[in-house]
Design a protein around this motif. Structure first.
Motif, PDB file in Angstrom:
ATOM      1  N   THR A  81      36.946  69.438   8.085  1.00  0.00           N
ATOM      2  CA  THR A  81      37.247  68.984   6.731  1.00  0.00           C
ATOM      3  C   THR A  81      36.222  67.941   6.311  1.00  0.00           C
ATOM      4  O   THR A  81      35.975  66.970   7.039  1.00  0.00           O
ATOM      5  N   HIS A  82      35.609  68.143   5.139  1.00  0.00           N
ATOM      6  CA  HIS A  82      34.619  67.198   4.628  1.00  0.00           C
ATOM      7  C   HIS A  82      35.310  66.074   3.867  1.00  0.00           C
ATOM      8  O   HIS A  82      36.154  66.313   3.004  1.00  0.00           O
ATOM      9  N   GLY A  83      34.919  64.846   4.183  1.00  0.00           N
ATOM     10  CA  GLY A  83      35.444  63.692   3.475  1.00  0.00           C
ATOM     11  C   GLY A  83      34.349  62.999   2.692  1.00  0.00           C
ATOM     12  O   GLY A  83      33.195  63.423   2.694  1.00  0.00           O
ATOM     13  N   GLU A  84      34.697  61.921   2.030  1.00  0.00           N
ATOM     14  CA  GLU A  84      33.726  61.186   1.228  1.00  0.00           C
ATOM     15  C   GLU A  84      32.658  60.536   2.103  1.00  0.00           C
ATOM     16  O   GLU A  84      31.474  60.543   1.777  1.00  0.00           O
ATOM     17  N   LYS A  85      33.082  59.984   3.246  1.00  0.00           N
ATOM     18  CA  LYS A  85      32.139  59.300   4.129  1.00  0.00           C
ATOM     19  C   LYS A  85      31.963  59.991   5.476  1.00  0.00           C
ATOM     20  O   LYS A  85      30.971  59.763   6.163  1.00  0.00           O
ATOM     21  N   SER A  86      32.928  60.795   5.863  1.00  0.00           N
ATOM     22  CA  SER A  86      32.858  61.422   7.182  1.00  0.00           C
ATOM     23  C   SER A  86      33.507  62.797   7.162  1.00  0.00           C
ATOM     24  O   SER A  86      34.206  63.160   6.213  1.00  0.00           O
ATOM     25  N   ASP A  87      33.261  63.556   8.220  1.00  0.00           N
ATOM     26  CA  ASP A  87      33.896  64.855   8.423  1.00  0.00           C
ATOM     27  C   ASP A  87      34.837  64.741   9.615  1.00  0.00           C
ATOM     28  O   ASP A  87      34.580  63.972  10.548  1.00  0.00           O
ATOM     29  N   VAL A  88      35.903  65.531   9.591  1.00  0.00           N
ATOM     30  CA  VAL A  88      36.871  65.471  10.686  1.00  0.00           C
ATOM     31  C   VAL A  88      37.234  66.884  11.131  1.00  0.00           C
ATOM     32  O   VAL A  88      37.554  67.744  10.304  1.00  0.00           O
ATOM     33  N   ILE A  89      37.172  67.104  12.429  1.00  0.00           N
ATOM     34  CA  ILE A  89      37.617  68.368  13.022  1.00  0.00           C
ATOM     35  C   ILE A  89      39.005  68.140  13.611  1.00  0.00           C
ATOM     36  O   ILE A  89      39.216  67.199  14.386  1.00  0.00           O
ATOM     37  N   THR A  90      39.944  68.993  13.220  1.00  0.00           N
ATOM     38  CA  THR A  90      41.322  68.877  13.703  1.00  0.00           C
ATOM     39  C   THR A  90      41.834  70.247  14.137  1.00  0.00           C
ATOM     40  O   THR A  90      41.369  71.280  13.647  1.00  0.00           O
ATOM     41  N   PRO A  91      42.809  70.286  15.045  1.00  0.00           N
ATOM     42  CA  PRO A  91      43.380  71.568  15.472  1.00  0.00           C
ATOM     43  C   PRO A  91      44.170  72.213  14.337  1.00  0.00           C
ATOM     44  O   PRO A  91      44.754  71.518  13.493  1.00  0.00           O
ATOM     45  N   LEU A  92      44.196  73.535  14.322  1.00  0.00           N
ATOM     46  CA  LEU A  92      45.020  74.245  13.343  1.00  0.00           C
ATOM     47  C   LEU A  92      46.500  74.019  13.631  1.00  0.00           C
ATOM     48  O   LEU A  92      47.326  74.027  12.719  1.00  0.00           O
ATOM     49  N   HIS A  93      46.816  73.816  14.905  1.00  0.00           N
ATOM     50  CA  HIS A  93      48.198  73.536  15.300  1.00  0.00           C
ATOM     51  C   HIS A  93      48.263  72.099  15.815  1.00  0.00           C
ATOM     52  O   HIS A  93      47.607  71.764  16.809  1.00  0.00           O
ATOM     53  N   PRO A  94      49.006  71.234  15.163  1.00  0.00           N
ATOM     54  CA  PRO A  94      49.036  69.814  15.540  1.00  0.00           C
ATOM     55  C   PRO A  94      49.640  69.583  16.921  1.00  0.00           C
ATOM     56  O   PRO A  94      50.320  70.450  17.483  1.00  0.00           O
ATOM     57  N   ALA A  95      49.394  68.398  17.445  1.00  0.00           N
ATOM     58  CA  ALA A  95      49.929  68.016  18.758  1.00  0.00           C
ATOM     59  C   ALA A  95      51.451  67.900  18.685  1.00  0.00           C
ATOM     60  O   ALA A  95      52.025  67.740  17.602  1.00  0.00           O
ATOM     61  N   PRO A  96      52.121  67.982  19.834  1.00  0.00           N
ATOM     62  CA  PRO A  96      53.582  67.831  19.850  1.00  0.00           C
ATOM     63  C   PRO A  96      54.009  66.484  19.268  1.00  0.00           C
ATOM     64  O   PRO A  96      53.233  65.525  19.248  1.00  0.00           O
ATOM     65  N   GLU A  97      55.228  66.430  18.804  1.00  0.00           N
ATOM     66  CA  GLU A  97      55.753  65.194  18.225  1.00  0.00           C
ATOM     67  C   GLU A  97      55.678  64.054  19.239  1.00  0.00           C
ATOM     68  O   GLU A  97      55.907  64.247  20.434  1.00  0.00           O
ATOM     69  N   ASN A  98      55.335  62.875  18.755  1.00  0.00           N
ATOM     70  CA  ASN A  98      55.209  61.654  19.560  1.00  0.00           C
ATOM     71  C   ASN A  98      53.959  61.631  20.448  1.00  0.00           C
ATOM     72  O   ASN A  98      53.809  60.733  21.283  1.00  0.00           O
ATOM     73  N   TYR A  99      53.076  62.609  20.271  1.00  0.00           N
ATOM     74  CA  TYR A  99      51.798  62.601  20.988  1.00  0.00           C
ATOM     75  C   TYR A  99      50.695  62.159  20.029  1.00  0.00           C
ATOM     76  O   TYR A  99      50.774  62.405  18.825  1.00  0.00           O
ATOM     77  N   PRO A 100      49.649  61.514  20.532  1.00  0.00           N
ATOM     78  CA  PRO A 100      48.530  61.113  19.660  1.00  0.00           C
ATOM     79  C   PRO A 100      47.868  62.326  19.008  1.00  0.00           C
ATOM     80  O   PRO A 100      47.844  63.418  19.582  1.00  0.00           O
ATOM     81  N   GLU A 101      47.344  62.125  17.818  1.00  0.00           N
ATOM     82  CA  GLU A 101      46.640  63.199  17.121  1.00  0.00           C
ATOM     83  C   GLU A 101      45.341  63.546  17.842  1.00  0.00           C
ATOM     84  O   GLU A 101      44.729  62.701  18.496  1.00  0.00           O
ATOM     85  N   VAL A 102      44.933  64.798  17.690  1.00  0.00           N
ATOM     86  CA  VAL A 102      43.661  65.264  18.239  1.00  0.00           C
ATOM     87  C   VAL A 102      42.667  65.377  17.086  1.00  0.00           C
ATOM     88  O   VAL A 102      42.901  66.123  16.131  1.00  0.00           O
ATOM     89  N   THR A 103      41.574  64.628  17.159  1.00  0.00           N
ATOM     90  CA  THR A 103      40.580  64.643  16.083  1.00  0.00           C
ATOM     91  C   THR A 103      39.178  64.433  16.651  1.00  0.00           C
ATOM     92  O   THR A 103      39.007  63.865  17.733  1.00  0.00           O
ATOM     93  N   MET A 104      38.191  64.888  15.896  1.00  0.00           N
ATOM     94  CA  MET A 104      36.794  64.538  16.160  1.00  0.00           C
ATOM     95  C   MET A 104      36.165  64.206  14.812  1.00  0.00           C
ATOM     96  O   MET A 104      35.973  65.081  13.967  1.00  0.00           O
TER      97      MET A 104
END
Length: 201
Positions: A81-104
């Motif tokens: 996903t392109h942002g104003e200042k940065s780009d972020v890669i995220t999983p199509l399926h989010p992490a389980p509840e109460n687990y930290p997010e996965v991002t790059m």
């Protein structure tokens, strides 16, 4: 040497180098040709080891913010996903509840040199990660890595921050977050995608 002679010499040199890259039968020539082809190919098959098993992943070429870089992304599992200042890669399926997010996250700092940023980022991460390791690396990318873990439980947050030169007077900062249980899954996949990162600006 006359100006006309200098121009002829430059043109001749460029021509010879081009012929070497595209026609050389040596391993070097073949490697250069393959690298150039892979960079601009819309798709690429990447072999990687995930959780102890080898697999081939079909990745697609993605352009970064303002076309500053290109990178192959496993679009069956992630999106960029392109942002104003940065780009972020995220999983199509989010992490389980109460687990930290996965991002790059990928961000360029045009006027800040890598070593200066390493100190700043290390200080920022120390607020959440008490123990950090800083190292100069060549894999998955050439630059500096700041690694930290917020614990040793399955849901403990992990950070890998990479700081590299942008080839000019600035830097790229690539920050990965995931959790310990996902180190051999998401962690490995993010690592392999980062190996394909190329600055094109």
């Amino acid at each position: 040497m006359k100006e006309r002679d200098i121009s002829i010499l430059i043109i001749t040199t460029i021509t010879v180098l081009s012929l070497f890259v595209y026609n050389s039968p040596t391993d070097t020539g073949i490697a250069i040709k393959k690298e150039m082809k892979d960079i601009f190919s819309p798709e690429k098959v990447v072999k990687q080891s995930i959780e102890g098993m080898d697999e081939e992943i079909q990745m697609k070429l993605n352009e970064g913010h303002r076309s500053e870089y290109v990178m192959y992304v496993d679009e069956e599992r992630y999106m960029l996903t392109h942002g104003e200042k940065s780009d972020v890669i995220t999983p199509l399926h989010p992490a389980p509840e109460n687990y930290p997010e996965v991002t790059m996250e990928i961000e360029q700092f045009p006027n800040e040199k890598p070593l200066d940023l390493v100190e700043i980022i290390e200080a920022q991460l120390h607020k959440e990660f008490t123990k950090l390791e800083v190292a100069e690396i060549t894999n998955p990318i050439k630059g500096y890595q700041i690694h930290g873990a917020a614990g040793n439980k399955a849901d403990s947050k992990i950070v890998n921050a990479y700081v590299i030169s942008n080839g000019k007077e600035g830097s790229f900062v690539i920050t990965q977050f995931y959790f310990l249980e996902a180190a051999e899954g998401h962690g490995a996949r993010l690592h392999h995608m980062l190996e394909t990162f190329k600055i094109v600006e």
